[in-house]
Design a protein around this motif. Sequence first.
Motif, PDB file in Angstrom:
ATOM      1  N   THR A 146      -6.930   9.002   2.903  1.00  0.00           N
ATOM      2  CA  THR A 146      -5.625   8.903   3.076  1.00  0.00           C
ATOM      3  C   THR A 146      -5.015   7.854   3.829  1.00  0.00           C
ATOM      4  O   THR A 146      -5.865   7.274   4.794  1.00  0.00           O
ATOM      5  CB  THR A 146      -5.254  10.225   3.908  1.00  0.00           C
ATOM      6  N   ARG A 147      -4.158   7.093   3.624  1.00  0.00           N
ATOM      7  CA  ARG A 147      -3.471   6.254   4.109  1.00  0.00           C
ATOM      8  C   ARG A 147      -1.758   6.318   4.380  1.00  0.00           C
ATOM      9  O   ARG A 147      -1.197   7.160   3.612  1.00  0.00           O
ATOM     10  CB  ARG A 147      -3.635   4.770   3.763  1.00  0.00           C
ATOM     11  N   HIS A 148      -1.114   5.677   5.029  1.00  0.00           N
ATOM     12  CA  HIS A 148       0.247   5.843   5.402  1.00  0.00           C
ATOM     13  C   HIS A 148       1.045   4.503   4.887  1.00  0.00           C
ATOM     14  O   HIS A 148       0.196   3.338   5.217  1.00  0.00           O
ATOM     15  CB  HIS A 148       0.969   6.251   6.792  1.00  0.00           C
TER      16      HIS A 148
ATOM     17  N   GLU B  77       2.539   9.479   3.284  1.00  0.00           N
ATOM     18  CA  GLU B  77       0.892   9.658   3.411  1.00  0.00           C
ATOM     19  C   GLU B  77       0.661   9.792   1.975  1.00  0.00           C
ATOM     20  O   GLU B  77       1.051  10.649   1.211  1.00  0.00           O
ATOM     21  CB  GLU B  77       0.628  10.869   3.953  1.00  0.00           C
ATOM     22  N   ILE B  78      -0.221   8.934   1.383  1.00  0.00           N
ATOM     23  CA  ILE B  78      -0.753   8.945   0.121  1.00  0.00           C
ATOM     24  C   ILE B  78      -2.414   8.931   0.069  1.00  0.00           C
ATOM     25  O   ILE B  78      -3.144   8.710   1.039  1.00  0.00           O
ATOM     26  CB  ILE B  78      -0.402   7.802  -0.660  1.00  0.00           C
ATOM     27  N   THR B  79      -3.131   9.215  -1.051  1.00  0.00           N
ATOM     28  CA  THR B  79      -4.356   9.000  -1.212  1.00  0.00           C
ATOM     29  C   THR B  79      -4.890   8.156  -2.216  1.00  0.00           C
ATOM     30  O   THR B  79      -3.854   7.440  -2.817  1.00  0.00           O
ATOM     31  CB  THR B  79      -4.977  10.512  -1.693  1.00  0.00           C
TER      32      THR B  79
ATOM     33  N   LYS C 258       1.039  -0.887   6.201  1.00  0.00           N
ATOM     34  CA  LYS C 258       0.209   0.282   5.842  1.00  0.00           C
ATOM     35  C   LYS C 258      -0.813   0.563   6.821  1.00  0.00           C
ATOM     36  O   LYS C 258      -1.403  -0.427   7.469  1.00  0.00           O
ATOM     37  CB  LYS C 258      -0.545  -0.317   4.546  1.00  0.00           C
ATOM     38  N   PHE C 259      -1.046   1.819   6.925  1.00  0.00           N
ATOM     39  CA  PHE C 259      -2.068   2.399   8.004  1.00  0.00           C
ATOM     40  C   PHE C 259      -3.044   3.366   7.305  1.00  0.00           C
ATOM     41  O   PHE C 259      -2.752   4.051   6.400  1.00  0.00           O
ATOM     42  CB  PHE C 259      -1.168   2.963   9.059  1.00  0.00           C
ATOM     43  N   LYS C 260      -4.040   3.395   8.062  1.00  0.00           N
ATOM     44  CA  LYS C 260      -5.104   4.484   7.841  1.00  0.00           C
ATOM     45  C   LYS C 260      -5.528   4.962   8.993  1.00  0.00           C
ATOM     46  O   LYS C 260      -5.608   4.453   9.976  1.00  0.00           O
ATOM     47  CB  LYS C 260      -6.062   3.944   6.688  1.00  0.00           C
ATOM     48  N   PRO C 261      -5.646   6.476   8.983  1.00  0.00           N
ATOM     49  CA  PRO C 261      -6.378   6.966  10.257  1.00  0.00           C
ATOM     50  C   PRO C 261      -7.704   6.433  10.432  1.00  0.00           C
ATOM     51  O   PRO C 261      -8.403   6.440   9.696  1.00  0.00           O
ATOM     52  CB  PRO C 261      -6.132   8.491   9.989  1.00  0.00           C
TER      53      PRO C 261
ATOM     54  N   SER D 137      -4.063  -0.833  11.433  1.00  0.00           N
ATOM     55  CA  SER D 137      -3.407  -1.524  10.471  1.00  0.00           C
ATOM     56  C   SER D 137      -4.310  -2.111   9.268  1.00  0.00           C
ATOM     57  O   SER D 137      -5.346  -2.604   9.831  1.00  0.00           O
ATOM     58  CB  SER D 137      -2.762  -2.651  10.970  1.00  0.00           C
ATOM     59  N   LEU D 138      -3.939  -1.768   8.348  1.00  0.00           N
ATOM     60  CA  LEU D 138      -4.737  -2.437   6.821  1.00  0.00           C
ATOM     61  C   LEU D 138      -4.752  -3.772   6.739  1.00  0.00           C
ATOM     62  O   LEU D 138      -3.748  -4.674   7.192  1.00  0.00           O
ATOM     63  CB  LEU D 138      -4.451  -1.781   5.827  1.00  0.00           C
TER      64      LEU D 138
END
Length: 87
Positions: free
Chosen positions: A2-4, A46-48, A72-75, A86-87
Amino acid sequence: MTRHLLLEISGMHCGSCEKLISEELKDLPGVGAVKISAVNGSGDVEITDEVSEEQVIEAIKIAGYQATVTKKFKPQKNQNLMNWISL
């Protein structure tokens, strides 16, 4: 995974605009939480791995608006949604 995606969205004027975009995005497989703000001209999606950034942008375009990914972010593992890298 999951990422945003944080988005800048142009052309929105009201809550109906927010709803149109949200509904279009939620129809995509792999889209989770969606927060759209006409006031700020922004979105947080929020996407996969099932959905690409391009598909998100295209869905917003289909709804009648223009969007660009600003961040873009991921937890991080074992941390809540308030802690992002941050990605």
